[in-house]
Design a protein around this motif. Structure first.
Motif, short mmCIF file in Angstrom:
data_model
loop_
_atom_site.label_atom_id
_atom_site.label_comp_id
_atom_site.label_asym_id
_atom_site.label_seq_id
_atom_site.Cartn_x
_atom_site.Cartn_y
_atom_site.Cartn_z
N VAL A 79 0.86 -1.17 0.00
CA VAL A 79 0.00 0.00 0.00
C VAL A 79 0.90 1.23 0.00
O VAL A 79 1.96 1.23 0.65
N TYR A 80 0.47 2.26 -0.70
CA TYR A 80 1.29 3.46 -0.84
C TYR A 80 0.49 4.70 -0.46
O TYR A 80 -0.74 4.73 -0.58
N LEU A 81 1.22 5.72 -0.02
CA LEU A 81 0.62 7.02 0.20
C LEU A 81 1.54 8.05 -0.45
O LEU A 81 2.62 8.32 0.08
N GLN A 82 1.12 8.58 -1.58
CA GLN A 82 1.87 9.64 -2.25
C GLN A 82 1.42 10.96 -1.66
O GLN A 82 0.23 11.30 -1.71
N MET A 83 2.38 11.71 -1.13
CA MET A 83 2.07 12.97 -0.46
C MET A 83 2.75 14.11 -1.20
O MET A 83 3.98 14.15 -1.28
N ASN A 84 1.95 15.00 -1.76
CA ASN A 84 2.46 16.15 -2.50
C ASN A 84 2.09 17.44 -1.80
O ASN A 84 1.18 17.48 -0.97
N ARG A 85 2.79 18.50 -2.15
CA ARG A 85 2.52 19.85 -1.59
C ARG A 85 2.42 19.76 -0.07
O ARG A 85 1.46 20.25 0.53
N LEU A 86 3.41 19.15 0.52
CA LEU A 86 3.41 18.94 1.97
C LEU A 86 3.48 20.26 2.72
O LEU A 86 4.11 21.23 2.26
N LYS A 87 2.83 20.26 3.88
CA LYS A 87 2.77 21.45 4.73
C LYS A 87 3.36 21.10 6.11
O LYS A 87 3.35 19.93 6.50
N PRO A 88 3.83 22.08 6.84
CA PRO A 88 4.36 21.80 8.19
C PRO A 88 3.33 21.08 9.07
O PRO A 88 3.73 20.24 9.90
N GLU A 89 2.07 21.35 8.89
CA GLU A 89 1.04 20.70 9.70
C GLU A 89 0.83 19.23 9.34
O GLU A 89 0.09 18.52 10.01
N ASP A 90 1.50 18.76 8.29
CA ASP A 90 1.47 17.34 7.96
C ASP A 90 2.50 16.55 8.78
O ASP A 90 2.53 15.31 8.72
N THR A 91 3.32 17.24 9.54
CA THR A 91 4.33 16.58 10.36
C THR A 91 3.66 15.67 11.39
O THR A 91 2.80 16.09 12.15
N ALA A 92 4.07 14.39 11.37
CA ALA A 92 3.46 13.40 12.26
C ALA A 92 4.14 12.06 12.04
O ALA A 92 4.92 11.89 11.09
N VAL A 93 3.83 11.11 12.91
CA VAL A 93 4.15 9.71 12.64
C VAL A 93 2.98 9.14 11.84
O VAL A 93 1.82 9.27 12.25
N TYR A 94 3.30 8.52 10.72
CA TYR A 94 2.29 7.96 9.84
C TYR A 94 2.23 6.45 10.02
O TYR A 94 3.27 5.78 9.98
N TYR A 95 1.01 5.94 10.19
CA TYR A 95 0.79 4.53 10.44
C TYR A 95 -0.03 3.89 9.32
O TYR A 95 -1.04 4.46 8.88
#
Length: 123
Positions: A79-95
């Motif tokens: 499974v994949y998660l492509q993350m574009n146009r990232l923002k500082p508020e996207d900072t986290a541990v991703y599960y």
């Protein structure tokens, strides 16, 4: 039973991109709804995205809609998660999570979890 291992996290500048991967073991992977959640320090674990067992249906949190794309490769148990146009508020541990209920955004709806991968977005 399914075992999940995430990879692909890291440090990126705002506006950049990352692709997270989740490797799953278990013969019943193709029957599972798969999801991504994230947890920032001091905050609850929150829903990010989900994909149906076939990959035909996807669901996203409003905060990532239009920027993130979830996909799966059932032949490779990935499974994949492509993350574009990232923002500082996207900072986290991703599960990565497995065996969920499609349409449910509560983390309790999923039975299996990976250990997480850190994503840090600098401003």
């Amino acid at each position: 039973q399914v075992h999940l291992v995430e990879s692909g996290g890291g440090l990126v500048q705002a506006g950049g991109s990352l692709r997270l991967s989740c490797a799953a073991s278990g013969r019943t992977f193709t029957s599972y709804v798969m999801g991504w959640f994230r947890q920032a320090p001091g905050k609850d674990r929150e829903f990010v995205a989900a994909v149906s067992w076939s990959g035909a249906r996807t669901d996203y949190a409003d905060s990532v809609k239009g920027r993130f794309t979830i996909s799966r490769d059932n032949a490779r148990n990935m499974v994949y998660l492509q993350m574009n146009r990232l923002k500082p508020e996207d900072t986290a541990v991703y599960y990565c999570a497995a065996d969920g209920v499609y349409g449910a955004t509560n983390f309790a709806a999923y039975d299996y979890w990976g250990q997480g991968t850190q994503v840090t977005v600098s401003s």
